[in-house]
Design a protein around this motif. Sequence first.
Motif, mmCIF file in Angstrom:
data_model
loop_
_atom_site.group_PDB
_atom_site.id
_atom_site.type_symbol
_atom_site.label_atom_id
_atom_site.label_comp_id
_atom_site.label_asym_id
_atom_site.label_seq_id
_atom_site.Cartn_x
_atom_site.Cartn_y
_atom_site.Cartn_z
ATOM 1 N N ALA A 1 30.633 14.210 25.874
ATOM 2 C CA ALA A 1 31.797 13.787 25.092
ATOM 3 C C ALA A 1 33.083 14.476 25.532
ATOM 4 O O ALA A 1 34.173 13.964 25.310
ATOM 5 N N ASN A 2 32.969 15.652 26.151
ATOM 6 C CA ASN A 2 34.175 16.427 26.474
ATOM 7 C C ASN A 2 34.528 16.514 27.952
ATOM 8 O O ASN A 2 35.645 16.911 28.299
ATOM 9 N N ALA A 3 33.586 16.136 28.833
ATOM 10 C CA ALA A 3 33.799 16.345 30.273
ATOM 11 C C ALA A 3 35.040 15.619 30.805
ATOM 12 O O ALA A 3 35.783 16.183 31.621
ATOM 13 N N SER A 4 35.274 14.390 30.336
ATOM 14 C CA SER A 4 36.406 13.664 30.917
ATOM 15 C C SER A 4 37.751 14.261 30.503
ATOM 16 O O SER A 4 38.736 14.102 31.214
ATOM 17 N N LYS A 5 37.764 14.978 29.363
ATOM 18 C CA LYS A 5 39.020 15.653 28.940
ATOM 19 C C LYS A 5 39.362 16.787 29.902
ATOM 20 O O LYS A 5 40.517 17.066 30.184
ATOM 21 N N THR B 1 41.478 5.680 33.667
ATOM 22 C CA THR B 1 42.903 5.507 33.359
ATOM 23 C C THR B 1 43.697 6.804 33.508
ATOM 24 O O THR B 1 44.891 6.831 33.274
ATOM 25 N N ARG B 2 43.016 7.891 33.874
ATOM 26 C CA ARG B 2 43.726 9.172 33.973
ATOM 27 C C ARG B 2 44.748 9.129 35.124
ATOM 28 O O ARG B 2 44.639 8.300 36.038
ATOM 29 N N LYS B 3 45.689 10.086 35.043
ATOM 30 C CA LYS B 3 46.795 10.097 36.014
ATOM 31 C C LYS B 3 46.323 10.515 37.414
ATOM 32 O O LYS B 3 46.736 9.932 38.418
ATOM 33 N N TYR B 4 45.501 11.544 37.485
ATOM 34 C CA TYR B 4 45.107 12.083 38.795
ATOM 35 C C TYR B 4 43.736 11.589 39.233
ATOM 36 O O TYR B 4 42.763 11.728 38.487
ATOM 37 N N ALA B 5 43.680 10.998 40.424
ATOM 38 C CA ALA B 5 42.414 10.555 41.029
ATOM 39 C C ALA B 5 41.521 9.786 40.064
ATOM 40 O O ALA B 5 40.370 10.152 39.830
ATOM 41 N N PRO B 6 42.043 8.688 39.473
ATOM 42 C CA PRO B 6 41.196 7.914 38.559
ATOM 43 C C PRO B 6 40.059 7.216 39.307
ATOM 44 O O PRO B 6 40.152 7.014 40.520
#
Length: 225
Positions: free
Chosen positions: A95-99, A185-190
């Motif tokens: 649940a937290n890894a992508s953050k 959708t993240r800014k860096y290396a999606p």
Amino acid sequence: MSNIIAIDGPSGAGKSSVSRIVGERLGYLHVDSGALYRIMTWQSLVHGVDLESPAAIAAFAETVDIECRPEAGHIAYYVGGEAPGDRIRTPEINANASKVAREKPVRDKVTAILKGMTRFGNLVVEGRDITTAVFPDTPARFYLTASAEARAVRRQKEEVEKGIANQTAEAVKASLLARDAIDSTRKYAPLRKADGALEIDSSDLTLEEVVETVMKALPAEWIAS
Ligand code: DC
């Protein structure tokens, strides 16, 4: 120079199984890059880092020391001399890894660790940005995907078999889609399919069929040598 096979794709697409088998057949070391992001997440949680604070994640990331050792066909990781094992495979880490993985200082650190692994020889590296950011110049680049249903069923089976969790397929699917949404959708290396990468949809393929597809697409001299 090392030969690098790069395999990206969303959670549960089968990257680990495929990478492991291809690595075994060719004598290449298997590199699980997601485990490095999981270790950063695990350590952040152990040390009480506020995961809603990018600055806190960035500052803490600098202090984490991950040792990498080639072992029995793969690169093993140690933190303070200890192997993380299944402590990095829990629903809380899922649940937290992508953050944690979306923060640039974390990505820069993990990318540097991965690039440094070429010192160990030929590699099969799986992840989300291996074909686009870490090893974009390798001729062997793959984007492995599958339907959300197929991915959730596989992940859930894996978790139950390993005794890590006992969630329903629906719960696993929700967690997996939430993670994929942040990762792509993240800014860096999606997460995205790299131009020129071979896309393989594994929804209706057996593991062996996917492995064969990868092997056939490799430069001929990598198979012969
Ligand atoms: O593949 P995995 O589920 O173990 O990955 C854990 C997390 O790390 C997931 O949120 C995706 C992220 N990740 C990433 O951003 N880049 C990679 N190369 C590998 C994983």
